[in-house]
Design an enzyme around this catalytic site. Structure first.
Site, PDB file in Angstrom:
ATOM      1  N   ASN A  39       0.330   7.418 -71.726  1.00 27.59           N
ATOM      2  CA  ASN A  39       0.406   8.453 -70.685  1.00 27.59           C
ATOM      3  C   ASN A  39      -0.626   9.551 -70.951  1.00 27.59           C
ATOM      4  OD1 ASN A  39       1.101  10.227 -68.673  1.00 27.59           O
ATOM      5  ND2 ASN A  39       3.305  10.141 -69.056  1.00 27.59           N
ATOM      6  N   TYR A  69      -0.263  18.335 -72.552  1.00 29.46           N
ATOM      7  CA  TYR A  69       0.388  18.926 -73.737  1.00 29.46           C
ATOM      8  C   TYR A  69      -0.657  19.478 -74.713  1.00 29.46           C
ATOM      9  CZ  TYR A  69       4.361  16.270 -71.877  1.00 29.46           C
ATOM     10  OH  TYR A  69       5.344  15.760 -71.059  1.00 29.46           O
ATOM     11  N   ILE A 114       9.165  16.130 -67.668  1.00 30.83           N
ATOM     12  CA  ILE A 114       8.463  17.074 -66.784  1.00 30.83           C
ATOM     13  C   ILE A 114       7.740  16.202 -65.761  1.00 30.83           C
ATOM     14  CG2 ILE A 114       6.529  17.179 -68.419  1.00 30.83           C
ATOM     15  CD1 ILE A 114       6.007  20.041 -67.452  1.00 30.83           C
ATOM     16  N   GLU A 165       8.425  13.778 -76.799  1.00 36.21           N
ATOM     17  CA  GLU A 165       7.909  12.427 -77.025  1.00 36.21           C
ATOM     18  C   GLU A 165       7.270  11.953 -75.732  1.00 36.21           C
ATOM     19  OE1 GLU A 165      11.493  11.215 -80.087  1.00 36.21           O
ATOM     20  OE2 GLU A 165      11.532  10.551 -78.001  1.00 36.21           O
TER      21      GLU A 165
END
Ligand SMILES: CC(C)(COP(=O)(O)OP(=O)(O)OC[C@H]1O[C@@H](n2cnc3c(N)ncnc32)[C@H](O)[C@@H]1OP(=O)(O)O)[C@@H](O)C(=O)NCCC(=O)NCCS
Length: 152
Positions: A108, A115, A69, A103
């Protein structure tokens, strides 16, 4: 006016160029092309002709795996990443899926925060899964259980 459209093979050049600007570890053209399969759900978010971002996900039985994404470098921090993720989740729910997996690089933090904010929970760690400048780094495996009350 923003809109979601399925990724067309003809626009992979645009996505490859956007990817190079947006992330330190860009996908190759071959990787994008390998995801142009019927069991994938790949969407691009546009404003007019401008590509704001995209996601690539694959459905296997009642599970979806989100593979990437990405939001264009000059469009990050405006809520488009959350819009893309919410769209992916709604598509998965509409298809009758029960869970989403992904994953993410342990370094990050923007993606991990995104998320978490959508309800994903850490489900494991793959040690040294990704290459980086220092050698390797861990992958955090995250899972979202889809229920009728999952709204994001
Ligand atoms: C991760 C990414 C998709 C987020 O998209 P975005 O449009 O910038 O994010 P949004 O504006 O929708 O922000 C949503 C949430 O993400 C998190 N987030 C986004 N940018 C962040 C940053 N720089 N630092 C910390 N958290 C951040 C926050 O939780 C934010 O919610 P908040 O604004 O309420 O605090 C984008 O940074 C990106 O494309 N990164 C490069 C590609 C990448 O790493 N993709 C993930 C691969 S697994």
């Amino acid at each position: 006016m923003i809109s979601f459209k399925p990724v067309e093979p003809a626009e992979i050049d645009v996505l490859v160029a956007l990817e190079q600007q947006a992330t330190e570890y860009p996908w190759s053209r071959a990787l994008f092309e390998s995801c142009l399969q019927p069991d994938y759900s790949n969407y691009v978010l546009r404003q007019g002709q401008q590509v704001l971002g995209y996601y690539f996900a694959q459905q296997v039985l009642d599970e979806v795996t989100l593979f990437t994404i990405t939001v264009a470098a000059d469009q990050q921090g405006k809520g488009y990443g959350r819009s893309l993720l919410q769209h992916m989740i709604q598509q998965a729910k509409s298809a009758g899926c029960r869970q989403v997996w992904l994953e993410v690089r342990a370094s990050n933090q923007p993606a991990i925060n995104l998320y978490h904010s959508a309800g994903f929970q850490p489900a494991g760690v793959r040690k040294g899964y990704y290459q980086n400048a220092a050698g390797s780094e861990d992958a955090v495996v995250m899972q979202l259980l889809l229920t009728k009350s999952t709204t994001e």
